[in-house]
Motif scaffolding. Structure first.
Motif, mmCIF file in Angstrom:
data_model
loop_
_atom_site.group_PDB
_atom_site.id
_atom_site.type_symbol
_atom_site.label_atom_id
_atom_site.label_comp_id
_atom_site.label_asym_id
_atom_site.label_seq_id
_atom_site.Cartn_x
_atom_site.Cartn_y
_atom_site.Cartn_z
ATOM 1 N N THR A 198 11.652 26.846 32.105
ATOM 2 C CA THR A 198 12.184 25.609 32.663
ATOM 3 C C THR A 198 13.670 25.827 32.921
ATOM 4 N N ASP A 252 14.698 23.178 37.820
ATOM 5 C CA ASP A 252 13.653 22.160 37.687
ATOM 6 C C ASP A 252 14.241 20.800 37.348
ATOM 7 N N ARG A 296 14.333 15.852 41.094
ATOM 8 C CA ARG A 296 14.785 16.723 39.986
ATOM 9 C C ARG A 296 16.104 16.268 39.384
#
Ligand code: 4NP
Length: 171
Positions: free
Chosen positions: A7, A88, A112
């Motif tokens: 991530t 992300d 995002r």
């Protein structure tokens, strides 16, 4: 190792010398406490270009140093278009950061972008800009970032508690 499962998280503020480098350093330390370095890519960036290439503000370096976190080697950079697809989660420190990020971002990337304290703590509040403030303002910024970073890791990796005692409030 593939980085695809990571991530990628970007912390953004106006200058990338006070708040977002501190958030980068604190969140990186929390991730390391939990042995989750493999799971996250962490960076920070500025909206403005005034401090590009420079170190964090000495007051942010000092507040981090007091809790055993070294952010002195981080260097400011300005956000660029590829960041909106590479990361992300893009966290703005205050609502004016969010407005500017939404202006800059391609439409498909806007989902995002989040206000940091809102995403982490459910509080629609800013991490206030301490640049023209006092050392105490920097301590308050640290406490907000610490609380939000602990909440963020609990949200993103609920199965991985810290390996040793929680670090640390400075007050
Ligand atoms: P930051 O703080 O956005 O938390 O890094 C600031 C740093 C520099 C300036 C403003 C805010 N400036 O105007 O140069």
């Amino acid at each position: 190792m593939s980085t695809k499962s990571r991530t990628a998280i970007l912390f953004v503020c106006l200058g990338n010398i006070c708040r977002s480098p501190l958030a980068e350093g604190v969140f990186r330390a929390i991730v390391a406490e939990r042995g989750l370095e493999h799971a996250f890519e962490i960076d920070s960036a500025a909206l403005g270009d005034w401090h590009v290439g420079g170190p964090p503000d000495a007051r942010s370096v000092a507040v981090a140093h007091r809790v055993g976190i070294d952010i002195s080697l981080q260097r400011a950079r300005q956000i660029a278009l590829p960041d909106f697809s590479r990361f992300d989660l893009i966290f703005g420190m205050d609502r004016s950061n969010i407005s500017r990020l939404c202006e800059l971002a391609p439409k498909e990337a806007r989902q995002r972008i989040h206000l940091f304290l809102d995403y982490a703590l459910g509080k629609e509040e800013d991490v206030p800009d301490p640049y023209y403030g006092t050392e105490e303002n920097f301590s308050e910024v640290y406490e907000k970032i610490r609380e939000a970073s602990e909440a963020l890791i609990s949200r993103l990796a609920p199965e991985s508690p810290p390996r040793s005692g929680q670090a640390s409030s400075i007050t």
